[in-house]
Write a protein that holds these residues in place. Structure first.
Motif, PDB file in Angstrom:
ATOM      1  N   PHE A  64       0.835  -1.208   0.000  1.00  0.00           N
ATOM      2  CA  PHE A  64       0.000   0.000   0.000  1.00  0.00           C
ATOM      3  C   PHE A  64       0.861   1.246   0.000  1.00  0.00           C
ATOM      4  O   PHE A  64       0.486   2.275  -0.556  1.00  0.00           O
ATOM      5  CB  PHE A  64      -0.960  -0.026   1.187  1.00  0.00           C
ATOM      6  CG  PHE A  64      -2.018  -1.084   1.049  1.00  0.00           C
ATOM      7  CD1 PHE A  64      -3.082  -0.893   0.188  1.00  0.00           C
ATOM      8  CD2 PHE A  64      -1.927  -2.278   1.735  1.00  0.00           C
ATOM      9  CE1 PHE A  64      -4.045  -1.869   0.030  1.00  0.00           C
ATOM     10  CE2 PHE A  64      -2.883  -3.255   1.579  1.00  0.00           C
ATOM     11  CZ  PHE A  64      -3.948  -3.043   0.723  1.00  0.00           C
ATOM     12  N   GLN A  65       2.042   1.147   0.621  1.00  0.00           N
ATOM     13  CA  GLN A  65       2.993   2.254   0.552  1.00  0.00           C
ATOM     14  C   GLN A  65       3.459   2.455  -0.884  1.00  0.00           C
ATOM     15  O   GLN A  65       3.577   3.574  -1.361  1.00  0.00           O
ATOM     16  CB  GLN A  65       4.188   1.963   1.458  1.00  0.00           C
ATOM     17  CG  GLN A  65       5.084   3.156   1.664  1.00  0.00           C
ATOM     18  CD  GLN A  65       6.308   2.810   2.490  1.00  0.00           C
ATOM     19  OE1 GLN A  65       6.582   1.656   2.780  1.00  0.00           O
ATOM     20  NE2 GLN A  65       7.045   3.821   2.881  1.00  0.00           N
ATOM     21  N   ALA A 120      -3.502  13.048  -3.762  1.00  0.00           N
ATOM     22  CA  ALA A 120      -3.784  11.973  -4.719  1.00  0.00           C
ATOM     23  C   ALA A 120      -3.287  10.635  -4.185  1.00  0.00           C
ATOM     24  O   ALA A 120      -3.976   9.606  -4.273  1.00  0.00           O
ATOM     25  CB  ALA A 120      -3.130  12.278  -6.057  1.00  0.00           C
ATOM     26  N   SER A 121      -2.080  10.638  -3.583  1.00  0.00           N
ATOM     27  CA  SER A 121      -1.532   9.401  -3.013  1.00  0.00           C
ATOM     28  C   SER A 121      -2.420   8.873  -1.909  1.00  0.00           C
ATOM     29  O   SER A 121      -2.703   7.678  -1.825  1.00  0.00           O
ATOM     30  CB  SER A 121      -0.156   9.638  -2.423  1.00  0.00           C
ATOM     31  OG  SER A 121       0.726  10.018  -3.411  1.00  0.00           O
ATOM     32  N   MET A 122      -2.877   9.803  -1.061  1.00  0.00           N
ATOM     33  CA  MET A 122      -3.730   9.400   0.045  1.00  0.00           C
ATOM     34  C   MET A 122      -4.997   8.767  -0.512  1.00  0.00           C
ATOM     35  O   MET A 122      -5.445   7.711  -0.043  1.00  0.00           O
ATOM     36  CB  MET A 122      -4.069  10.626   0.893  1.00  0.00           C
ATOM     37  CG  MET A 122      -4.736  10.310   2.191  1.00  0.00           C
ATOM     38  SD  MET A 122      -4.492  11.640   3.356  1.00  0.00           S
ATOM     39  CE  MET A 122      -5.879  12.650   2.996  1.00  0.00           C
ATOM     40  N   GLY A 154      -4.266   5.308  -2.139  1.00  0.00           N
ATOM     41  CA  GLY A 154      -4.010   4.351  -1.061  1.00  0.00           C
ATOM     42  C   GLY A 154      -5.320   3.909  -0.428  1.00  0.00           C
ATOM     43  O   GLY A 154      -5.568   2.714  -0.223  1.00  0.00           O
ATOM     44  N   ALA A 155      -6.192   4.891  -0.143  1.00  0.00           N
ATOM     45  CA  ALA A 155      -7.471   4.575   0.503  1.00  0.00           C
ATOM     46  C   ALA A 155      -8.353   3.740  -0.415  1.00  0.00           C
ATOM     47  O   ALA A 155      -8.977   2.774   0.017  1.00  0.00           O
ATOM     48  CB  ALA A 155      -8.178   5.870   0.891  1.00  0.00           C
ATOM     49  N   VAL A 156      -8.400   4.103  -1.718  1.00  0.00           N
ATOM     50  CA  VAL A 156      -9.271   3.376  -2.654  1.00  0.00           C
ATOM     51  C   VAL A 156      -8.810   1.928  -2.803  1.00  0.00           C
ATOM     52  O   VAL A 156      -9.617   0.996  -2.721  1.00  0.00           O
ATOM     53  CB  VAL A 156      -9.292   4.086  -4.028  1.00  0.00           C
ATOM     54  CG1 VAL A 156      -9.931   3.198  -5.088  1.00  0.00           C
ATOM     55  CG2 VAL A 156     -10.048   5.390  -3.936  1.00  0.00           C
ATOM     56  N   ALA A 189     -11.206   0.700   9.206  1.00  0.00           N
ATOM     57  CA  ALA A 189      -9.853   0.753   9.749  1.00  0.00           C
ATOM     58  C   ALA A 189      -8.828   0.403   8.673  1.00  0.00           C
ATOM     59  O   ALA A 189      -7.773   1.028   8.571  1.00  0.00           O
ATOM     60  CB  ALA A 189      -9.722  -0.204  10.928  1.00  0.00           C
ATOM     61  N   PHE A 190      -9.164  -0.595   7.842  1.00  0.00           N
ATOM     62  CA  PHE A 190      -8.241  -1.003   6.782  1.00  0.00           C
ATOM     63  C   PHE A 190      -8.048   0.139   5.783  1.00  0.00           C
ATOM     64  O   PHE A 190      -6.934   0.416   5.328  1.00  0.00           O
ATOM     65  CB  PHE A 190      -8.788  -2.244   6.073  1.00  0.00           C
ATOM     66  CG  PHE A 190      -7.732  -3.073   5.411  1.00  0.00           C
ATOM     67  CD1 PHE A 190      -7.153  -4.130   6.084  1.00  0.00           C
ATOM     68  CD2 PHE A 190      -7.306  -2.782   4.130  1.00  0.00           C
ATOM     69  CE1 PHE A 190      -6.165  -4.887   5.489  1.00  0.00           C
ATOM     70  CE2 PHE A 190      -6.319  -3.528   3.528  1.00  0.00           C
ATOM     71  CZ  PHE A 190      -5.751  -4.593   4.216  1.00  0.00           C
ATOM     72  N   THR A 191      -9.171   0.834   5.436  1.00  0.00           N
ATOM     73  CA  THR A 191      -9.098   1.941   4.483  1.00  0.00           C
ATOM     74  C   THR A 191      -8.273   3.097   5.039  1.00  0.00           C
ATOM     75  O   THR A 191      -7.439   3.666   4.328  1.00  0.00           O
ATOM     76  CB  THR A 191     -10.517   2.425   4.150  1.00  0.00           C
ATOM     77  OG1 THR A 191     -11.305   1.300   3.781  1.00  0.00           O
ATOM     78  CG2 THR A 191     -10.499   3.422   3.026  1.00  0.00           C
ATOM     79  N   LEU A 192      -8.501   3.436   6.328  1.00  0.00           N
ATOM     80  CA  LEU A 192      -7.709   4.509   6.937  1.00  0.00           C
ATOM     81  C   LEU A 192      -6.224   4.147   6.913  1.00  0.00           C
ATOM     82  O   LEU A 192      -5.373   4.991   6.623  1.00  0.00           O
ATOM     83  CB  LEU A 192      -8.166   4.741   8.376  1.00  0.00           C
ATOM     84  CG  LEU A 192      -9.493   5.483   8.535  1.00  0.00           C
ATOM     85  CD1 LEU A 192      -9.909   5.498   9.992  1.00  0.00           C
ATOM     86  CD2 LEU A 192      -9.362   6.897   7.996  1.00  0.00           C
ATOM     87  N   GLY A 193      -5.923   2.874   7.217  1.00  0.00           N
ATOM     88  CA  GLY A 193      -4.536   2.420   7.161  1.00  0.00           C
ATOM     89  C   GLY A 193      -3.968   2.580   5.761  1.00  0.00           C
ATOM     90  O   GLY A 193      -2.830   3.020   5.583  1.00  0.00           O
ATOM     91  N   GLY A 194      -4.773   2.234   4.746  1.00  0.00           N
ATOM     92  CA  GLY A 194      -4.338   2.374   3.354  1.00  0.00           C
ATOM     93  C   GLY A 194      -4.038   3.818   3.006  1.00  0.00           C
ATOM     94  O   GLY A 194      -3.037   4.123   2.343  1.00  0.00           O
ATOM     95  N   ALA A 195      -4.906   4.747   3.477  1.00  0.00           N
ATOM     96  CA  ALA A 195      -4.697   6.175   3.200  1.00  0.00           C
ATOM     97  C   ALA A 195      -3.381   6.635   3.820  1.00  0.00           C
ATOM     98  O   ALA A 195      -2.583   7.331   3.176  1.00  0.00           O
ATOM     99  CB  ALA A 195      -5.861   6.987   3.756  1.00  0.00           C
ATOM    100  N   LEU A 196      -3.146   6.218   5.060  1.00  0.00           N
ATOM    101  CA  LEU A 196      -1.911   6.603   5.750  1.00  0.00           C
ATOM    102  C   LEU A 196      -0.691   6.012   5.048  1.00  0.00           C
ATOM    103  O   LEU A 196       0.344   6.679   4.895  1.00  0.00           O
ATOM    104  CB  LEU A 196      -1.986   6.124   7.202  1.00  0.00           C
ATOM    105  CG  LEU A 196      -1.161   6.890   8.222  1.00  0.00           C
ATOM    106  CD1 LEU A 196      -1.456   8.368   8.136  1.00  0.00           C
ATOM    107  CD2 LEU A 196      -1.484   6.379   9.612  1.00  0.00           C
ATOM    108  N   ALA A 197      -0.817   4.756   4.581  1.00  0.00           N
ATOM    109  CA  ALA A 197       0.286   4.133   3.846  1.00  0.00           C
ATOM    110  C   ALA A 197       0.552   4.894   2.561  1.00  0.00           C
ATOM    111  O   ALA A 197       1.707   5.070   2.157  1.00  0.00           O
ATOM    112  CB  ALA A 197      -0.031   2.670   3.550  1.00  0.00           C
ATOM    113  N   GLY A 198      -0.530   5.369   1.900  1.00  0.00           N
ATOM    114  CA  GLY A 198      -0.374   6.176   0.683  1.00  0.00           C
ATOM    115  C   GLY A 198       0.431   7.425   0.971  1.00  0.00           C
ATOM    116  O   GLY A 198       1.357   7.779   0.229  1.00  0.00           O
ATOM    117  N   VAL A 199       0.108   8.112   2.079  1.00  0.00           N
ATOM    118  CA  VAL A 199       0.847   9.316   2.467  1.00  0.00           C
ATOM    119  C   VAL A 199       2.318   8.970   2.708  1.00  0.00           C
ATOM    120  O   VAL A 199       3.220   9.663   2.235  1.00  0.00           O
ATOM    121  CB  VAL A 199       0.218   9.942   3.740  1.00  0.00           C
ATOM    122  CG1 VAL A 199       1.100  11.046   4.277  1.00  0.00           C
ATOM    123  CG2 VAL A 199      -1.157  10.470   3.434  1.00  0.00           C
TER     124      VAL A 199
END
Lengths: 302, 305
Positions: free
Chosen positions: A38-39, A63-65, A68-70, A172-182
């Motif tokens: 996801f990063q 955009a990355s965030m 990552g979230a999507v 929670a998984f989506t929020l984690g994905g967004a953070l990994a994108g960042v």
């Protein structure tokens, strides 16, 4: 922000942001063995937008965030029918699949890696590490955070108490994905480069180990884990280089990195035997907060 | 004819995946434990076999060995390593709080072992490939234009023999019945007089044996070993196990052969760089559409780790 200490601090902060990205799913009992994937999504989104359309830092970060979230949302929506060991396998497979795809896409630089023109300074990364910590702290105070903690402790009872377990887990998984994108975006912009090798399966293993060994009961666990496993090997770097290189194949440059990972592995095994709940627990944190009070009560008792 | 040659290569590559997938499926089916030490133990056995053939044992205990003895030595090392994993992942683990991630403790522990084995071997023997020379390597058969090497035929036969004997062990023997009862319900098995603490190491001995055999097959077939083979070859067996169905022996054989075929076909059709995305993409699709695999049971892997 330069020199050895500065560089180390930035790497530590990148690890902290990623540790929180892995922590959010783990806090609901979902082990994510594809954290680095996801990063990679975030890193390559930012890198591609910056290299091709010359997009500035802030829109790339958003955009990355979003990507990552999507990715995380779609992934967890599809995979949420399955549980436990299947989820671990699916996140692992996703990581392997994604790196396999990126190598074959010429627009993303393939196996050569992608150079990224836009740049962020080290202090931005440090700022985001603080922000990630603060947002997780706030999140865990909310009703949603309470639901996450309840699911972590017992998902069946949480379901009985009227918590939508599936929704909270996907959230929670989506929020984690967004953070990994960042985190990926920061990685790409700080190093001005991203390649698949930085986001491979072993990176995902290390990230998960940071979080689990730090402790998943409190939000301070990921920081403790990231600090411990980033700084302690650095402190002992000189000592590690003097440890004996056994066998026939090692070049002198590999000795300390190899020892570093062998020690991380040994610490992991020992921790799982003696203290599987991680370095920092809820009870341990309570003792630190109220340490003085406990000591006073102890004196009154005697 | 070229396609037939690819099919032959795929089936024979699949024999390695079948053997490793069997190891995965045994630990997951009986102990509900995704054992990430299996690929590193596969690598460990091949590398120690190579080192034994090349240098012999350390401190001059034993000089360079002939290749057959070296392979047997590699298998013994694999079994010992697997027993070590059992000691430190299963035997002494305590459950204290019973929260959701706590059931993943053996899995996390196995990741620790993965780091130790992989980096230990990397430090001892480097990352570059080493040649493992056997007289079998040059012998080959020609069947109507298809080129099949003798070790490939032998390894396929060996994989089939392993599957049949494992199936016999589980179905017909007393140990097999104990193993199946643990898979069903460990607590009930203990109450019915199965000595669980003594039966569990049997699974790890079998796992080590299977990894060692797979390592030997790889070393003889490809004539080379390297420290990355656990990651590159061993991990794909996970895909085979899931495709066939976790916890099913016949699933492991079908899934392993399928992954071997898919791998050689995607190399033939799209080129070598695509293998990783094709194999793991297939696994993702399988996990979404049919997580229990082709021959899987619903009851296995459904609980916590």
């Amino acid at each position: 922000m330069s020199g050895y200490t500065g560089g180390l601090l930035v790497i530590l902060c990148l690890n902290i942001v990623m540790a929180y990205a892995v922590f959010l799913p783990v806090a609901t009992g979902q082990l994510n063995l594809g954290g680095a994937a996801f990063q990679a999504v975030g890193a390559y989104t930012a890198g591609y937008l910056s290299a091709t359309y010359d997009l500035p830092v802030v829109p790339s970060l958003l955009a990355s965030m979003a990507t990552g979230a999507v990715f995380a949302f779609l992934f967890s929506l599809l995979i949420m029918r399955t549980k436990s060991v299947y989820l671990v396998l699916a996140t692992f497979a996703f990581g392997q699949f994604l790196t396999g795809v990126i190598i074959n896409v010429d627009a993303l630089g393939g196996s050569m890696g992608l150079s990224v023109p836009a740049h962020v300074e080290g202090w931005t990364v440090i700022l985001f590490a603080g922000l990630a910590m603060l947002l997780t702290l706030i999140l865990m105070q909310t009703r949603f955070g309470l639901a996450m903690r309840a699911i972590h402790d017992d998902d069946a009872v949480s379901e009985l108490m009227g918590i939508g377990v599936r929704g909270v887990r996907i959230g929670a998984f989506t929020l984690g994905g967004a953070l990994a994108g960042v985190a990926g975006c920061l990685y790409a912009f700080y190093f001005n480069f991203c390649d698949v090798q930085s986001f491979d399966a072993s990176s995902s293993f290390y990230l998960l180990l940071f979080v689990l060994l730090g402790g998943t009961q409190t939000i301070w666990g990921p920081v403790i884990g990231a600090v411990f496993f980033t700084l302690v090997p650095e402190v002992f770097r000189n000592v590690l280089a003097y440890l004996p290189a056994f066998g026939h194949g090692a070049t002198s440059g590999q000795v300390d990195t190899s020892w570093r990972f062998i020690l991380l592995g040994m610490i992991t095994i020992a921790m799982m035997v003696y203290r599987p709940e991680g370095i920092l627990t809820r009870i341990g944190l309570g003792a630190i907060w109220h340490g003085v009070g406990l000591a006073r009560r102890g004196r009154q008792g005697t | 004819m070229l396609i037939l040659q690819q099919v032959a290569n795929g089936v024979l590559l699949g024999a390695i995946y079948v053997t490793i997938a069997l190891a995965f499926t045994l630990t997951i089916g009986i102990l509900n434990f995704l054992n990430f030490t299996i690929p590193p133990i596969f690598m460990l056995s091949a590398m120690t076999a190579w080192a034994a053939a090349q240098f012999g044992l350390p401190f001059g205990i034993f000089g360079p060995m002939p290749w057959t003895v070296a392979l047997a030595f590699g298998i013994v090392v694999a079994i010992l390593a697997s027993l070590l994993v059992e000691r430190l992942t299963f035997r002494y683990l305590k459950v204290r709080y019973g929260d959701a991630t706590e059931h993943a403790i053996p899995l996390v522990s196995s990741l620790g072992f993965l780091l130790v084995f992989q980096n230990g071997i990397r430090m001892a023997y480097g990352t570059e490939p080493h040649r493992f020379i056997t007289p079998l390597g040059d012998m080959s058969l020609h069947l109507g234009g298809i080129f099949i090497s003798l070790p490939q035929v032998l390894s396929l036969a060996l994989a089939l023999i392993i599957v049949f004997s494992l199936s016999y062990l589980l179905k017909r023997t007393r140990t097999g019945r104990a193993l199946r009862s643990i898979a069903e319900n460990p607590d009930a098995a203990l109450l019915m007089g199965v000595d669980v603490a003594r039966i569990v190491p049997v699974i790890f001995i079998l796992t080590g044996l299977l990894c060692g055999i797979a390592g030997s097959i790889f070393a003889v077939n490809y004539g080379q070993v390297y420290s990355g083979m656990g990651d590159e070859v061993g991990n794909k067996a996970i895909a085979g196990m899931v495709l066939g169905g976790m916890g099913s022996i016949w699933g492991a054989i079908v899934g392993g052969l399928l992954i071997g075929l898919v791998e050689t076909m995607s190399i033939y059709l799209f080129g070598g760089d695509t293998v990783q995305s094709v194999v793991w993409g297939l696994l993702l699709v399988a996990l979404v559409l049919r997580p229990e695999g082709l021959f899987g049971h619903h009851g296995i892997g459904k609980g916590k780790f």
